[in-house]
Design a protein around this motif. Structure first.
Motif, PDB file in Angstrom:
ATOM      1  N   SER A   1      45.841  45.779  32.270  1.00 63.20           N
ATOM      2  CA  SER A   1      46.104  45.496  30.534  1.00 63.20           C
ATOM      3  C   SER A   1      47.588  44.759  30.712  1.00 63.20           C
ATOM      4  O   SER A   1      48.483  45.127  31.773  1.00 63.20           O
ATOM      5  CB  SER A   1      46.183  46.857  29.767  1.00 63.20           C
ATOM      6  N   LEU A   2      47.959  44.114  29.682  1.00 67.80           N
ATOM      7  CA  LEU A   2      49.346  43.479  29.388  1.00 67.80           C
ATOM      8  C   LEU A   2      49.856  43.702  28.000  1.00 67.80           C
ATOM      9  O   LEU A   2      49.026  44.118  27.091  1.00 67.80           O
ATOM     10  CB  LEU A   2      49.600  42.326  29.895  1.00 67.80           C
ATOM     11  N   HIS A   3      50.803  43.362  27.828  1.00 67.23           N
ATOM     12  CA  HIS A   3      51.309  43.606  26.164  1.00 67.23           C
ATOM     13  C   HIS A   3      51.492  42.051  25.582  1.00 67.23           C
ATOM     14  O   HIS A   3      52.418  41.448  26.101  1.00 67.23           O
ATOM     15  CB  HIS A   3      52.612  44.205  26.321  1.00 67.23           C
ATOM     16  N   PRO A   4      50.628  41.600  24.805  1.00 72.64           N
ATOM     17  CA  PRO A   4      50.471  40.040  24.367  1.00 72.64           C
ATOM     18  C   PRO A   4      51.806  39.592  23.695  1.00 72.64           C
ATOM     19  O   PRO A   4      52.123  38.431  24.133  1.00 72.64           O
ATOM     20  CB  PRO A   4      49.551  39.908  23.382  1.00 72.64           C
ATOM     21  N   PRO A   5      52.483  40.384  22.822  1.00 72.25           N
ATOM     22  CA  PRO A   5      53.955  39.765  22.388  1.00 72.25           C
ATOM     23  C   PRO A   5      54.678  39.300  23.671  1.00 72.25           C
ATOM     24  O   PRO A   5      55.592  38.583  23.372  1.00 72.25           O
ATOM     25  CB  PRO A   5      54.179  40.882  21.527  1.00 72.25           C
ATOM     26  N   SER A   6      54.899  40.316  24.409  1.00 72.87           N
ATOM     27  CA  SER A   6      55.884  40.285  25.657  1.00 72.87           C
ATOM     28  C   SER A   6      55.434  38.831  26.397  1.00 72.87           C
ATOM     29  O   SER A   6      56.401  38.145  26.627  1.00 72.87           O
ATOM     30  CB  SER A   6      56.255  41.210  26.385  1.00 72.87           C
ATOM     31  N   VAL A   7      54.278  38.420  26.457  1.00 77.67           N
ATOM     32  CA  VAL A   7      53.747  37.420  27.118  1.00 77.67           C
ATOM     33  C   VAL A   7      54.174  36.367  26.474  1.00 77.67           C
ATOM     34  O   VAL A   7      54.785  35.246  27.055  1.00 77.67           O
ATOM     35  CB  VAL A   7      52.133  37.238  27.317  1.00 77.67           C
TER      36      VAL A   7
END
Ligand code: FAD
Length: 302
Positions: free
Chosen positions: A108-114
């Motif tokens: 998983s990742l944090h879309p806004p930080s991408v």
């Protein structure tokens, strides 16, 4: 009239910003125009990278596995912008009998930080693009502040891409962010009535997702909040009573056949379309970005 750019990307969301970032890495002169709309999917997305959890089949499953393989290297490149991208390996799946199975290959990742990291490395202007008009040796990109010119354009306007002659509509998704819950990693509950129910700990709180409905409204729906509270009780009992930090609403871009549209525009020469990723834009973004770069290098156009 602004100077002619090599590539203008219309929409700087999950897809547009990663397409632009990848083009930039390949040496292109890229400008992103983003309308900063309400209800963009990237601000509401969970960020699960789970080809198996989403039960993808056929070529989409193959693309998702390839994309997942590409994510760690892409995160490392994005983080060179100075913006940290929260990326975690491992997703736990709750079994109907009560056990838990972990799939270390998913993540998983944090879309806004991408999006923030990609934009940090790019030139991004806040403009609403109204039309794409062929002209001279390229395209005119029409905005309220005047025309921009580009040799090539990438259309990545998410759920709003339908305004530019491609078959894309909106599917609304809602989620809750809960405050002050201990870290539980990423957990999938057993599916209920076709909905995916999941929870994941992120830098901004415990994310509980997600609903799905045919609507373009970006107003939070209290019935959705109630359903999501039920998901939280079932999957993360320790979150019971936690305060809501945010009720997120985002519009997923969907196509009639449910498959992403990554191809030359059907009628506009020099325009490439990268949209329609539905529930899988975070997962599929690396492969989509690579495909757009490949199409441009081959000089493929309508
Ligand atoms: C609740 C929810 C949960 C999700 N969870 C996941 C998940 O766990 N994993 C996953 O892979 N995917 C997930 N998704 C899906 C993912 O968010 C989308 O597939 C992805 O964001 C699509 O990216 P996009 O760039 O096409 O659209 P968006 O992210 O919506 O970005 C579109 C951009 O275009 C801009 N724009 C629009 N119109 C114009 C215009 N006329 N001119 C200029 N700019 C314009 C907008 O301002 C916006 O920034 C989820 C989505 C939702 C709503």
């Amino acid at each position: 009239m602004h100077r002619t750019r090599e590539v203008i990307v219309v929409g700087g969301g999950l897809i547009g910003s990663l397409v632009a970032f990848t083009l930039r890495q390949a040496g292109a002169d890229v400008l992103v125009l983003d309308a900063d709309r309400r209800g963009v999917a990237w601000r509401a997305a969970a960020g699960l990278l789970t080809p198996d959890g989403e039960r993808l089949r056929g070529p989409l499953h193959v693309a998702a596995l390839e994309s997942l393989r590409r994510w760690p290297a892409l995160v490392a490149q994005l983080e060179r912008s100075g913006v940290p991208v929260s990326f975690r390996a491992g997703v736990a799946r709750m079994q109907p009998g009560g056990g838990v199975q972990t799939t270390p290959g998913e993540g998983s990742l944090h879309p806004p930080s991408v999006v923030r990291a990609a934009r940090q490395a790019l030139e991004v202007v806040t403009e609403h693009v109204h039309a794409l008009v062929p002209g001279g040796c390229g395209m005119r990109v029409r905005t309220a502040a005047g025309d921009w010119r580009a040799q090539r354009v990438v259309l990545a306007a998410g759920a709003w891409s339908g305004a530019f002659g491609v078959p894309v509509t909106a599917q609304r998704g809602q989620a809750l962010l809960l405050r002050d819950v201990p870290d539980v990693g990423a957990r999938y509950g057993p599916p209920a009535r076709g909905f995916s129910r999941y929870a994941l700990s992120r830098p901004d709180g415990l994310y509980i997702g997600a609903t799905s409905s045919r609507s373009e409204s970006v107003t939070p729906d209290p019935r959705a909040a109630c359903w999501l509270r039920g998901v939280a009780r079932r999957i993360v009992p320790e979150a019971n009573g936690a305060d809501v930090a945010a009720h997120l609403v985002g519009l997923r871009p969907v196509t009639p056949d449910g498959l992403p549209l990554v191809a030359p525009h059907p009628t506009l020469p020099g325009v490439f379309v990268a949209t329609g990723h539905g529930r899988h834009g975070a997962l599929l973004a690396p492969v989509t970005a690579a495909r757009i770069v490949g199409l441009m290098e081959q000089g493929v156009s309508a």
